[in-house]
Write an enzyme that holds these catalytic residues in place. Structure first.
Site: not given
Ligand code: HMG
Ligand code: NDP
Length: 513
Positions: A185, A316, A392, A491
């Site tokens: 995006e 989920k 996940d 966008h």
């Molecule tokens: C696009 C901006 C940031 C411009 O914003 P701006 O203020 O016009 O940009 P600027 O040129 O003045 O720059 C300001 C700062 O923005 C950053 N910046 C600026 N350009 C860049 C770039 N190219 N790459 C990385 N960082 C950038 C950078 O930090 C910069 O500071 P600087 O470093 O220049 O001092 C602004 O218009 C904006 O944030 N727009 C919103 C876009 C957005 O958030 N999209 C994601 C969500 S859309 C969606 O999917 C969700 C939605 C909407 O459907 C959910 C809902 O229903 O609400």
């Molecule tokens: N089963 C299900 O229904 C579902 C599974 N998933 C999937 O499950 C996966 C993640 O499962 P998750 O149980 O997190 O991972 P794992 O199945 O990989 O289990 C973690 C493993 O790491 C070991 N381990 C070693 N060090 C650590 C530590 N510091 N902390 C925790 N564990 C450690 C654990 O040891 P020990 O054997 O002693 O526990 C265990 O064997 C993802 O791929 C996800 O997509 C997602 C949703 C549902």
């Protein structure tokens, strides 16, 4: 050559000939294990040094022309001796797959080589007569599939590269991180980056306030009498300890902290809540829950275990229980953004932000009947970090639960107070997709890769805090853009491919090109 006999209608080697055939080694051509290594855009087999091969080397290159496959019966004999196909060429393996001697999803195992198995599966699928798959544009080289096997994916044919942007420096809890975000995006990374910029001086404070991965099986009894008795038994503190002993015995890290039960007639929904160290914990908690249920069943033989997941977990799926009770890590974060920064970096005002946040994220979400969606785009940030760091991705459903609050701050309300509260972030830094190199690299960028050396659970808690803080940065920037009508413009600028526009233009002009 040993004569084949038919068994289950398939040509096989008679047992007594097997030995003679194995002895007659000269009959089987030694096939080098090949690694497909693309250099200078040329397919180049890197020969296995230790094995002579009668593959024909194409003059002046290191490329070998694979000989024509041997007869099916001969290949079958070779395969059936060791029940592995590493001594067969790719084409010969494909022939056995076509003839149903090797399942398409077992090729890696058959040739005892994950990378080679993926390559052969692709060739097989591309060679299917009526339904060959167009895989040329799906990359598969330069990937270590041995890490994927029996851990992350089955029947592999390649991978989908996703761009990873980075935002930051993000200043949280007196430290600074850069956050990788995998997304397609356009504009998202720019926006979150702007939020990080606006928050840099003040910094963000985060706290993990609860931790507990959950599994909520459904069990059934003959009557509500028995169901209610069982409910009471499980809720008894002494019996909880018995269950905990079983639960905890399945893992070095999973520790049962609570059981929460709901009854619906003769069904019980038993939500096991446990800490799981640095893992997200779904496999761990599911395994531990299974053993715990068996132990309860000893006391209630009439209990039917219908499903290890009774959707009371709730994994989920949108569910109030996760929003109210939490799941995984429950995190809150806050920041104060100076009014001057709101205008210079975010191009808006504190008042507009507070008003818009109320209207959109409070009233709007309530009117929409939202549950956990009292925010602008927490899911954007959660999902991008999840994909980058091997979480996940399907757990973005619950993990994106968030309420964003904005209030005027300071004597005259000249500054902005902003907070994000996320009760159900399901994250881990070990296990699942976190074991893959690229995803591990992104966790490394965050300083949270793998198991915490000092305290189990520290790394995954830190990851949850970073996700929450990055969500806050994203909320701040998007909300700012919404208040001044910059979303669509930005966008169109960042999120609509110029090549696509150019092609559309050419097509619309219908000019011969
Ligand atoms: C696009 C901006 C940031 C411009 O914003 P701006 O203020 O016009 O940009 P600027 O040129 O003045 O720059 C300001 C700062 O923005 C950053 N910046 C600026 N350009 C860049 C770039 N190219 N790459 C990385 N960082 C950038 C950078 O930090 C910069 O500071 P600087 O470093 O220049 O001092 C602004 O218009 C904006 O944030 N727009 C919103 C876009 C957005 O958030 N999209 C994601 C969500 S859309 C969606 O999917 C969700 C939605 C909407 O459907 C959910 C809902 O229903 O609400
Ligand atoms: N089963 C299900 O229904 C579902 C599974 N998933 C999937 O499950 C996966 C993640 O499962 P998750 O149980 O997190 O991972 P794992 O199945 O990989 O289990 C973690 C493993 O790491 C070991 N381990 C070693 N060090 C650590 C530590 N510091 N902390 C925790 N564990 C450690 C654990 O040891 P020990 O054997 O002693 O526990 C265990 O064997 C993802 O791929 C996800 O997509 C997602 C949703 C549902």
């Amino acid at each position: 050559m040993a004569k084949l006999v038919l068994r289950d209608n398939k040509p096989t080697i008679p047992e007594d000939n097997m030995k003679s055939f194995i002895k007659d080694e000269s009959k089987t051509r030694k096939i080098p294990t090949f690694y497909l290594d693309y250099q200078e855009n040329e397919e180049r087999f890197v020969e296995d040094k230790h094995v002579q091969t009668d593959f024909e080397r194409i003059p002046d290159t290191k490329v070998y022309k694979e000989p024509e496959p041997r007869a099916l019966s001969e290949c079958l004999q070779i395969y059936q001796i060791n029940l592995e196909a590493s001594l067969l060429t790719d084409k010969e393996v494909i022939m056995l797959v076509m003839e149903n001697y090797i399942s398409p999803y077992r090729i890696e195992k058959a040739v005892d080589n994950a990378d080679r198995g993926v390559r052969i599966r692709r060739s097989y699928l591309e060679s299917l007569k009526d339904s060959s798959l167009p895989l040329a544009e799906l990359p598969f080289e330069h990937y270590d599939y041995s890490k994927v096997m029996n851990a992350c994916c089955e029947n592999v044919i390649g991978y989908v590269p996703i761009p990873v942007g980075v935002v930051g420096p993000l200043s949280l809890d007196e430290r600074v991180v850069y956050v990788p975000m995998a997304t397609t995006e356009g504009c998202l990374v720019a926006s979150v980056n702007r939020g990080c910029r606006a928050l840099f001086k003040s910094g963000i404070t985060t706290r993990v306030v609860a931790d507990g991965m959950t599994r909520g099986p459904v069990v059934r009894f003959p009557s509500i009498k028995e169901a209610s008795e069982a409910m009471k038994w499980v809720e008894d503190a002494n019996n909880f300890d018995l269950i905990k002993e079983q639960f905890d015995s399945t893992s070095r890290f999973a520790r049962l902290s609570k059981i929460f039960i709901r009854i619906a007639a003769r069904y019980l929904f038993i939500r096991f809540i446990a800490t799981t160290g640095d893992a997200m914990g779904m496999n761990m908690v599911s395994k531990a829950t299974e053993l715990s249920l068996k132990m309860i069943q000893v006391h209630f033989p009439n209990m039917d275990i219908l499903s290890i997941s009774g959707n009371f977990c709730a994994d989920k799926k949108v569910a109030a229980i996760n929003w109210v009770e939490g799941r995984g890590k429950s995190v809150v974060c806050e920041a104060i953004v100076p009014g001057e920064t709101v205008s210079s970096v975010l191009k808006t005002t504190v008042q507009s932000l507070v008003e818009c946040n109320f209207a959109k994220n409070m009233v709007g979400s309530s009117v929409a009947g939202s549950m956990g969606g009292f925010n602008a785009h927490a899911a954007n940030v959660v999902t991008a970090i999840f994909i980058a760091t091997g979480q996940d991705p399907a757990q973005n459903v619950t993990s994106s639960n968030c309420i964003t609050i904005m209030e005027p701050h300071g004597t005259y309300g000249e500054d902005l107070y902003i907070s994000c509260s996320m009760p159900s972030l399901e994250v881990g830094t070990i296990g699942g997709g976190t074991i893959l190199p690229a995803q591990g690299a992104c966790l490394d960028i965050l300083g949270v890769k793998g198991a915490s050396p000092s305290k189990p659970g520290e790394n995954s808690s830190q990851l949850a805090r970073i996700v929450c803080a990055t969500v806050l940065a994203g909320e701040l920037s998007l909300m700012s853009a919404l208040t001044v009508g910059h979303v669509v413009k930005s966008h169109l600028r960042y999120n609509r491919s110029s090549t696509a526009i150019c092609n559309d233009l050419v097509n619309s002009l219908k000019v011969p090109f």
